[in-house]
Design a protein around this motif. Sequence first.
Motif, mmCIF file in Angstrom:
data_model
loop_
_atom_site.group_PDB
_atom_site.id
_atom_site.type_symbol
_atom_site.label_atom_id
_atom_site.label_comp_id
_atom_site.label_asym_id
_atom_site.label_seq_id
_atom_site.Cartn_x
_atom_site.Cartn_y
_atom_site.Cartn_z
ATOM 1 N N PHE A 225 0.775 -1.079 -0.006
ATOM 2 C CA PHE A 225 -0.034 -0.012 0.023
ATOM 3 C C PHE A 225 0.846 1.252 -0.040
ATOM 4 O O PHE A 225 1.974 1.199 0.601
ATOM 5 C CB PHE A 225 -0.830 0.113 1.150
ATOM 6 C CG PHE A 225 -1.709 -1.115 1.374
ATOM 7 C CD1 PHE A 225 -3.032 -1.171 0.742
ATOM 8 C CD2 PHE A 225 -1.504 -2.347 2.006
ATOM 9 C CE1 PHE A 225 -3.748 -2.224 1.031
ATOM 10 C CE2 PHE A 225 -2.293 -3.197 2.222
ATOM 11 C CZ PHE A 225 -3.570 -3.433 1.588
ATOM 12 N N SER B 223 -2.263 4.947 3.293
ATOM 13 C CA SER B 223 -3.265 4.597 2.300
ATOM 14 C C SER B 223 -3.774 3.059 2.241
ATOM 15 O O SER B 223 -3.048 2.416 2.622
ATOM 16 C CB SER B 223 -2.712 4.987 0.777
ATOM 17 O OG SER B 223 -3.720 4.332 0.018
ATOM 18 N N PHE B 224 -4.945 3.019 2.011
ATOM 19 C CA PHE B 224 -5.451 1.473 1.908
ATOM 20 C C PHE B 224 -5.894 1.133 0.398
ATOM 21 O O PHE B 224 -6.413 0.050 -0.099
ATOM 22 C CB PHE B 224 -6.867 1.575 2.660
ATOM 23 C CG PHE B 224 -8.015 2.494 2.519
ATOM 24 C CD1 PHE B 224 -8.875 2.132 1.186
ATOM 25 C CD2 PHE B 224 -8.073 3.451 3.034
ATOM 26 C CE1 PHE B 224 -9.843 2.848 0.922
ATOM 27 C CE2 PHE B 224 -9.033 4.526 2.903
ATOM 28 C CZ PHE B 224 -9.910 4.205 1.569
ATOM 29 N N GLU B 225 -5.225 1.981 -0.414
ATOM 30 C CA GLU B 225 -5.273 1.474 -1.954
ATOM 31 C C GLU B 225 -4.095 0.621 -2.344
ATOM 32 O O GLU B 225 -3.096 0.974 -2.167
ATOM 33 C CB GLU B 225 -5.265 3.006 -2.739
ATOM 34 C CG GLU B 225 -5.400 2.526 -4.324
ATOM 35 C CD GLU B 225 -5.305 3.861 -5.299
ATOM 36 O OE1 GLU B 225 -5.229 3.677 -6.315
ATOM 37 O OE2 GLU B 225 -5.344 5.004 -4.530
ATOM 38 N N LEU B 226 -4.638 -0.459 -2.970
ATOM 39 C CA LEU B 226 -3.590 -1.380 -3.117
ATOM 40 C C LEU B 226 -2.672 -1.285 -4.382
ATOM 41 O O LEU B 226 -3.162 -0.420 -5.366
ATOM 42 C CB LEU B 226 -4.140 -2.733 -3.699
ATOM 43 C CG LEU B 226 -4.896 -3.781 -2.773
ATOM 44 C CD1 LEU B 226 -5.616 -4.747 -3.282
ATOM 45 C CD2 LEU B 226 -3.612 -4.349 -1.670
ATOM 46 N N ASP B 227 -1.312 -1.106 -4.037
ATOM 47 C CA ASP B 227 -0.294 -0.942 -5.117
ATOM 48 C C ASP B 227 -0.431 -2.020 -6.218
ATOM 49 O O ASP B 227 -0.679 -2.992 -5.786
ATOM 50 C CB ASP B 227 1.053 -0.755 -4.365
ATOM 51 C CG ASP B 227 2.191 -0.329 -5.426
ATOM 52 O OD1 ASP B 227 2.388 -1.004 -6.287
ATOM 53 O OD2 ASP B 227 2.769 0.742 -5.238
ATOM 54 N N ASN C 69 -9.343 -0.910 6.695
ATOM 55 C CA ASN C 69 -9.515 -0.598 5.049
ATOM 56 C C ASN C 69 -8.700 -1.218 4.301
ATOM 57 O O ASN C 69 -8.935 -1.863 3.266
ATOM 58 C CB ASN C 69 -9.386 0.844 4.854
ATOM 59 C CG ASN C 69 -10.591 1.552 5.412
ATOM 60 O OD1 ASN C 69 -11.761 1.110 5.671
ATOM 61 N ND2 ASN C 69 -10.269 3.000 6.112
ATOM 62 N N ARG C 70 -7.384 -1.623 4.825
ATOM 63 C CA ARG C 70 -6.635 -2.060 3.904
ATOM 64 C C ARG C 70 -6.960 -3.810 3.926
ATOM 65 O O ARG C 70 -6.967 -4.318 2.820
ATOM 66 C CB ARG C 70 -5.048 -2.313 4.736
ATOM 67 C CG ARG C 70 -4.592 -0.877 4.604
ATOM 68 C CD ARG C 70 -3.030 -0.875 4.966
ATOM 69 N NE ARG C 70 -2.272 0.462 4.602
ATOM 70 C CZ ARG C 70 -1.265 0.609 4.988
ATOM 71 N NH1 ARG C 70 -0.484 0.049 5.734
ATOM 72 N NH2 ARG C 70 -0.539 1.882 4.351
ATOM 73 N N SER D 210 -9.838 -3.762 1.204
ATOM 74 C CA SER D 210 -9.159 -3.659 -0.095
ATOM 75 C C SER D 210 -8.895 -5.066 -0.516
ATOM 76 O O SER D 210 -9.034 -5.381 -1.849
ATOM 77 C CB SER D 210 -7.956 -2.644 -0.045
ATOM 78 O OG SER D 210 -8.378 -1.511 0.339
ATOM 79 N N LYS E 235 -11.897 -7.146 -1.222
ATOM 80 C CA LYS E 235 -12.542 -6.571 -2.445
ATOM 81 C C LYS E 235 -11.959 -7.103 -3.896
ATOM 82 O O LYS E 235 -12.440 -7.404 -4.739
ATOM 83 C CB LYS E 235 -12.761 -5.030 -2.553
ATOM 84 C CG LYS E 235 -13.573 -4.411 -1.268
ATOM 85 C CD LYS E 235 -13.550 -2.957 -1.691
ATOM 86 C CE LYS E 235 -14.512 -2.472 -0.566
ATOM 87 N NZ LYS E 235 -14.539 -0.905 -0.630
#
Length: 641
Positions: A540, A544-548, A591-592, A595, A598
């Motif tokens: 990440f 942030s919890f957006e996957l790299d 949140n991670r 992610s 999802k």
Amino acid sequence: MYLCRQNKIVIVMNIIIRTSLVAVILLFAYNTYSYGQKQILSTANKKAKNIYTKAIEDRYKISVDEFCSKMKKAIDADKMFVEPYWAIADANNGDKEKSIEILELAIKNNAHRKDETLKKLANILKNMGRYGEAQTYLRQLSDTCKGRQTILDEYDQIMNMIEHPVPFSPQNLVYANTTKDEYFPSVTADDKILSVTMSSMGNYASNEDLYWSKKDGGRWTAFVPIKELNSPTFNEGSQTISADGRYMFFVACNMPEGFGSCDIYYSICTDGVWSKPINAGKSLNTSYWESNPSLSSSGDELFFTSNRPPTYGGRDLWHCRVEQLSDGKLRFSNPENLGQAVNSPQDDYAPYIHADNRTLYFLSKGHLNFGGSDIFVSRRGEDGKWSKAKNIGYPINKNTDCYGFTLNGAGDKGYISLLNTDEKERGIDVYEFRLYEEARPSSVVCIKGRVEIESTRVGTFATVEIFDYLRKKPFFLSHSDSKTGEFTLILPDSGEYGLNVRKPGYVFYSSKIDKTKDTLYVLLSKIERGKSVVLDNIFFAFDSFELDPKSDNEIDRLVSFLKDNPSVAIEIVGHTDNIGSEKRNRVLSENRALSVKKALVAKGIDPSRLVAKGLGMSAPVASNATEEGRQLNRRVECVVR
């Protein structure tokens, strides 16, 4: 004799039966075959034509001297009749000075087809290493000669390479070589195991077998036979050992289960013992001639030589995809020709793909050639296309033949088979040398590993895969030894890579690869409630919890694990270090984990099998007092429910 041994016909005859009439007849028949009656001859003189035609008809029945005498009578009948000059030159192949003399006479007598004679004469001089003389004759080619300027340009390049030699100081492997011929050397990436084809000759035939040597205290031991792979009645050779030492590919001829005269086989090494040879099968082997197999370090591509159609001339280089099955055996796709950048109108053979998976070396009688079997290099670009083949230079290449070439994983040390000119009775030997920098591939790193069952600490068989974070294609795929659990990782010394180890019935293992370490131990646990694995290759951005995108490979492997084990449900648990408030870290970790859930659902995993939760900073596995410890604490775990 098969190896690339169609190339060795002249040297074989010179070595084993230099003065034998049998050798002379075989060699003579090979070289004079093209002078048959179907040719449109360059004379209208009936007497000359009849003498020539009768000599060709009798060429297997009479001695070389008698054949040449008849051809000289044809020349006496018509001094401009060029084919008899050519026939004498070919018949005297073992005495090149005589061949030169007769072709020079053809030029002096203004025989027909002068340009062709000049090319033949230049080729003989080139094969003798007399490049300046060859160039002088080629400058006499007529302006109407097709390809004249290309030929002259090539000789300018040859002379330039001779004037600018590359470093080359070969050292004979005296402790390994024997009085027999050793050729087609192949070495593991860690420079610990060296295999060769060895031949013992007698009764005008050669028995080829596979041998290997292992390093002891930095020195190669004497070559010993690989007993499991050698048969008493058939030829086995033209081998390569895989970069990690697990697979041995080789060629065997006239085997009962074969599809052609010579087929490609492979064997799997288990605890130092090779399995029974396995025929690579119909998609790879045909009724044509296949030889010189070389497996990529990624384990998913095989390079080899074949004369199957379509061909650019003679033998070409081919490749095919390789699928490694769950038991370590291999499945081969339909092969494809490597194309014109690599293949020439003449013989191209003995491909060797370096462990960097992008640098291909091979032998060729074509391209910009010094007269023998030269070593060429081609590099694969990001678009998958091969660069134009390049001669690696003089005096590595010269008018004498090379009989095989390989490199260690670092790419700085080479092994080459050459005729021993200092001790000719020793035949072909393996030599070690430092390869100059411009011709080197990208270097690779070798890491030794071992897979064990956690409960017993016994070594086990498992699939071992390295992947580049930014590419879907594995960089390396192999299996650990079924008895010892040992494996060798092969990866570039630059870039970031992850490791995945898996075995049916067990939770997979995931980790980043630390290239500063030379050993790695992997513990596998049975799939049971509470067993967990850290998803070490999930990334990440900071806070942030957006996957790299680098996480894609790990997600895909987790998806495969869940699809292979449809009854398994998992808990995805996020963790953080202690920087920031407890509430903020708990929310971030939740949140991670969500992610990751999802991403799995998006790839077809039933959400009812997945639970996501965050534990924030509450379950550290290392001290938060150091950056190294905090990195270990920032993690996502997968726990079997």
